[in-house]
Write a protein that holds these residues in place. Structure first.
Motif, PDB file in Angstrom:
ATOM      1  N   GLU A  28       0.762  -0.934   0.358  1.00  0.00           N
ATOM      2  CA  GLU A  28       0.460   0.188  -0.523  1.00  0.00           C
ATOM      3  C   GLU A  28       1.347   1.173   0.000  1.00  0.00           C
ATOM      4  O   GLU A  28       0.523   2.462  -0.087  1.00  0.00           O
ATOM      5  CB  GLU A  28      -1.430   0.257   1.106  1.00  0.00           C
ATOM      6  CG  GLU A  28      -1.549  -1.010   1.122  1.00  0.00           C
ATOM      7  CD  GLU A  28      -2.589  -1.262   2.349  1.00  0.00           C
ATOM      8  OE1 GLU A  28      -3.931  -2.274   2.123  1.00  0.00           O
ATOM      9  OE2 GLU A  28      -2.855  -0.543   3.330  1.00  0.00           O
ATOM     10  N   GLU A  29       2.203   1.400   0.768  1.00  0.00           N
ATOM     11  CA  GLU A  29       3.211   2.567   0.959  1.00  0.00           C
ATOM     12  C   GLU A  29       3.746   2.914  -0.345  1.00  0.00           C
ATOM     13  O   GLU A  29       3.957   4.136  -0.538  1.00  0.00           O
ATOM     14  CB  GLU A  29       4.293   2.140   2.265  1.00  0.00           C
ATOM     15  CG  GLU A  29       2.641   2.224   3.443  1.00  0.00           C
ATOM     16  CD  GLU A  29       4.150   1.893   3.830  1.00  0.00           C
ATOM     17  OE1 GLU A  29       5.734   1.746   4.192  1.00  0.00           O
ATOM     18  OE2 GLU A  29       3.930   2.329   5.442  1.00  0.00           O
ATOM     19  N   THR A  30       3.644   1.642  -1.516  1.00  0.00           N
ATOM     20  CA  THR A  30       4.671   1.310  -2.855  1.00  0.00           C
ATOM     21  C   THR A  30       3.663   1.915  -3.242  1.00  0.00           C
ATOM     22  O   THR A  30       4.717   1.488  -4.881  1.00  0.00           O
ATOM     23  CB  THR A  30       5.489   0.365  -2.619  1.00  0.00           C
ATOM     24  OG1 THR A  30       4.886  -0.673  -2.774  1.00  0.00           O
ATOM     25  CG2 THR A  30       6.392   0.845  -1.296  1.00  0.00           C
ATOM     26  N   ARG A  31       2.713   1.400  -3.979  1.00  0.00           N
ATOM     27  CA  ARG A  31       1.623   1.243  -4.906  1.00  0.00           C
ATOM     28  C   ARG A  31       0.863   2.652  -5.665  1.00  0.00           C
ATOM     29  O   ARG A  31       0.202   3.207  -4.352  1.00  0.00           O
ATOM     30  CB  ARG A  31       0.847   0.255  -5.231  1.00  0.00           C
ATOM     31  CG  ARG A  31       1.650  -1.173  -5.650  1.00  0.00           C
ATOM     32  CD  ARG A  31       2.780  -1.096  -6.259  1.00  0.00           C
ATOM     33  NE  ARG A  31       3.200  -2.593  -6.339  1.00  0.00           N
ATOM     34  CZ  ARG A  31       4.420  -3.138  -6.042  1.00  0.00           C
ATOM     35  NH1 ARG A  31       5.200  -2.016  -4.763  1.00  0.00           N
ATOM     36  NH2 ARG A  31       5.088  -4.428  -6.179  1.00  0.00           N
ATOM     37  N   ASN A  32       1.203   3.504  -6.303  1.00  0.00           N
ATOM     38  CA  ASN A  32       0.427   4.673  -6.535  1.00  0.00           C
ATOM     39  C   ASN A  32      -1.443   4.287  -6.948  1.00  0.00           C
ATOM     40  O   ASN A  32      -1.975   5.577  -6.634  1.00  0.00           O
ATOM     41  CB  ASN A  32       1.184   5.562  -7.507  1.00  0.00           C
ATOM     42  CG  ASN A  32       0.931   4.700  -9.246  1.00  0.00           C
ATOM     43  OD1 ASN A  32       0.697   4.119  -8.978  1.00  0.00           O
ATOM     44  ND2 ASN A  32       2.024   5.345  -9.884  1.00  0.00           N
ATOM     45  N   TYR A  33      -1.454   2.814  -6.655  1.00  0.00           N
ATOM     46  CA  TYR A  33      -2.595   2.944  -6.961  1.00  0.00           C
ATOM     47  C   TYR A  33      -3.694   2.454  -5.281  1.00  0.00           C
ATOM     48  O   TYR A  33      -4.794   2.195  -5.591  1.00  0.00           O
ATOM     49  CB  TYR A  33      -2.940   2.111  -8.351  1.00  0.00           C
ATOM     50  CG  TYR A  33      -1.934   0.603  -7.862  1.00  0.00           C
ATOM     51  CD1 TYR A  33      -2.973  -0.549  -7.506  1.00  0.00           C
ATOM     52  CD2 TYR A  33      -1.286   0.194  -8.388  1.00  0.00           C
ATOM     53  CE1 TYR A  33      -2.084  -1.758  -6.808  1.00  0.00           C
ATOM     54  CE2 TYR A  33      -0.679  -0.457  -8.649  1.00  0.00           C
ATOM     55  CZ  TYR A  33      -0.998  -1.638  -7.951  1.00  0.00           C
ATOM     56  OH  TYR A  33      -0.450  -2.804  -7.609  1.00  0.00           O
ATOM     57  N   LEU A  34      -2.851   2.042  -5.073  1.00  0.00           N
ATOM     58  CA  LEU A  34      -3.108   1.949  -3.250  1.00  0.00           C
ATOM     59  C   LEU A  34      -2.385   3.415  -2.398  1.00  0.00           C
ATOM     60  O   LEU A  34      -1.835   3.586  -2.479  1.00  0.00           O
ATOM     61  CB  LEU A  34      -2.287   0.290  -2.795  1.00  0.00           C
ATOM     62  CG  LEU A  34      -2.826  -0.657  -3.909  1.00  0.00           C
ATOM     63  CD1 LEU A  34      -2.353  -1.822  -3.152  1.00  0.00           C
ATOM     64  CD2 LEU A  34      -4.901  -0.978  -3.789  1.00  0.00           C
ATOM     65  N   TRP A  35      -3.778   3.653  -0.837  1.00  0.00           N
ATOM     66  CA  TRP A  35      -2.944   3.749  -0.257  1.00  0.00           C
ATOM     67  C   TRP A  35      -3.581   3.111   1.381  1.00  0.00           C
ATOM     68  O   TRP A  35      -3.676   2.076   1.163  1.00  0.00           O
ATOM     69  CB  TRP A  35      -4.385   5.216  -0.037  1.00  0.00           C
ATOM     70  CG  TRP A  35      -5.576   4.797  -0.195  1.00  0.00           C
ATOM     71  CD1 TRP A  35      -6.061   4.552   1.143  1.00  0.00           C
ATOM     72  CD2 TRP A  35      -6.833   4.539  -1.139  1.00  0.00           C
ATOM     73  NE1 TRP A  35      -8.082   3.759   0.403  1.00  0.00           N
ATOM     74  CE2 TRP A  35      -7.853   4.347  -0.520  1.00  0.00           C
ATOM     75  CE3 TRP A  35      -6.344   3.553  -1.724  1.00  0.00           C
ATOM     76  CZ2 TRP A  35      -8.812   2.685  -1.403  1.00  0.00           C
ATOM     77  CZ3 TRP A  35      -7.743   3.709  -3.230  1.00  0.00           C
ATOM     78  CH2 TRP A  35      -8.532   2.859  -2.918  1.00  0.00           C
ATOM     79  N   PRO A  36      -3.384   4.148   1.862  1.00  0.00           N
ATOM     80  CA  PRO A  36      -2.705   2.977   3.658  1.00  0.00           C
ATOM     81  C   PRO A  36      -4.656   2.468   3.672  1.00  0.00           C
ATOM     82  O   PRO A  36      -4.859   3.740   3.707  1.00  0.00           O
ATOM     83  CB  PRO A  36      -2.900   3.799   4.091  1.00  0.00           C
ATOM     84  CG  PRO A  36      -1.466   4.879   3.610  1.00  0.00           C
ATOM     85  CD  PRO A  36      -2.559   5.581   2.402  1.00  0.00           C
ATOM     86  N   GLY A  37      -4.633   1.631   4.024  1.00  0.00           N
ATOM     87  CA  GLY A  37      -6.051   0.411   4.042  1.00  0.00           C
ATOM     88  C   GLY A  37      -6.834  -0.071   2.956  1.00  0.00           C
ATOM     89  O   GLY A  37      -7.701  -0.392   2.993  1.00  0.00           O
ATOM     90  N   ALA A  38      -6.219   0.639   1.924  1.00  0.00           N
ATOM     91  CA  ALA A  38      -7.308   0.539   0.711  1.00  0.00           C
ATOM     92  C   ALA A  38      -7.236  -0.976   0.756  1.00  0.00           C
ATOM     93  O   ALA A  38      -8.749  -1.662   0.014  1.00  0.00           O
ATOM     94  CB  ALA A  38      -6.187   1.040  -1.064  1.00  0.00           C
ATOM     95  N   VAL A  39      -6.091  -1.670   1.353  1.00  0.00           N
ATOM     96  CA  VAL A  39      -6.716  -3.688   0.522  1.00  0.00           C
ATOM     97  C   VAL A  39      -7.964  -3.757   1.745  1.00  0.00           C
ATOM     98  O   VAL A  39      -8.864  -4.427   1.165  1.00  0.00           O
ATOM     99  CB  VAL A  39      -4.967  -4.298   1.255  1.00  0.00           C
ATOM    100  CG1 VAL A  39      -6.084  -5.509   1.116  1.00  0.00           C
ATOM    101  CG2 VAL A  39      -4.499  -3.916  -0.413  1.00  0.00           C
ATOM    102  N   SER A  40      -8.265  -3.926   2.847  1.00  0.00           N
ATOM    103  CA  SER A  40      -8.901  -3.431   4.036  1.00  0.00           C
ATOM    104  C   SER A  40     -10.017  -2.952   3.537  1.00  0.00           C
ATOM    105  O   SER A  40     -11.057  -3.596   3.594  1.00  0.00           O
ATOM    106  CB  SER A  40      -8.229  -3.387   5.105  1.00  0.00           C
ATOM    107  OG  SER A  40      -9.297  -3.225   6.136  1.00  0.00           O
ATOM    108  N   GLU A  41      -9.877  -1.750   2.972  1.00  0.00           N
ATOM    109  CA  GLU A  41     -11.207  -1.149   2.399  1.00  0.00           C
ATOM    110  C   GLU A  41     -12.563  -2.044   1.432  1.00  0.00           C
ATOM    111  O   GLU A  41     -12.707  -2.069   1.429  1.00  0.00           O
ATOM    112  CB  GLU A  41     -10.839   0.712   2.199  1.00  0.00           C
ATOM    113  CG  GLU A  41     -11.252   1.204   3.182  1.00  0.00           C
ATOM    114  CD  GLU A  41     -10.616   2.357   2.913  1.00  0.00           C
ATOM    115  OE1 GLU A  41     -11.502   2.744   2.169  1.00  0.00           O
ATOM    116  OE2 GLU A  41      -9.727   3.541   3.576  1.00  0.00           O
ATOM    117  N   SER A  42     -11.256  -2.464   0.140  1.00  0.00           N
ATOM    118  CA  SER A  42     -11.103  -3.435  -0.588  1.00  0.00           C
ATOM    119  C   SER A  42     -12.140  -4.292  -0.840  1.00  0.00           C
ATOM    120  O   SER A  42     -13.113  -4.308  -1.257  1.00  0.00           O
ATOM    121  CB  SER A  42     -10.455  -2.671  -1.939  1.00  0.00           C
ATOM    122  OG  SER A  42     -10.187  -1.578  -2.225  1.00  0.00           O
TER     123      SER A  42
END
Length: 107
Positions: A28-42
């Motif tokens: 999440e910290e290294t990909r520009n298409y994700l943000w902190p918490g993106a995987v959990s929210e998604s």
């Protein structure tokens, strides 16, 4: 078992190992298409969409209010998950994929 990720203080994903949670934070910290918490929210958004009785009625032409935190787009959520699974190391990607594929089967 639930583990709280100390690095960013986000809610962890039930069913994933500590190592996988750490790898998710790193991705999440290294990909520009994700943000902190993106995987959990998604994952939460995809899960709620799949469990919704009328989920097959989703029409991308009418995406609700278009605000991610309000209505969100379940298809975008699934795409975020796919991107994360591909970016994760093999073992971590497999752990997350097990959860996502179970939802995909239901969909």
């Amino acid at each position: 078992m639930w583990h709280r990720c100390r690095k960013n203080e986000l809610d962890p994903i039930h069913g994933l190992s500590r190592r996988t949670l750490y790898e998710i934070v790193r991705v999440e910290e290294t990909r520009n298409y994700l943000w902190p918490g993106a995987v959990s929210e998604s994952l939460r958004r995809w899960r709620s969409f799949v469990h919704e009785p009328n989920h097959r009625l989703w029409d991308p032409r009418y995406p609700g209010c278009t605000e991610w935190l309000c209505c969100g787009d379940p298809i975008r959520a699934r795409e975020n998950l796919e991107g994360a699974m591909r970016a994760l190391p093999r073992r971590a990607g497999r752990e997350l994929r097990v959860l996502v594929l179970a939802l995909d089967e239901r969909y």
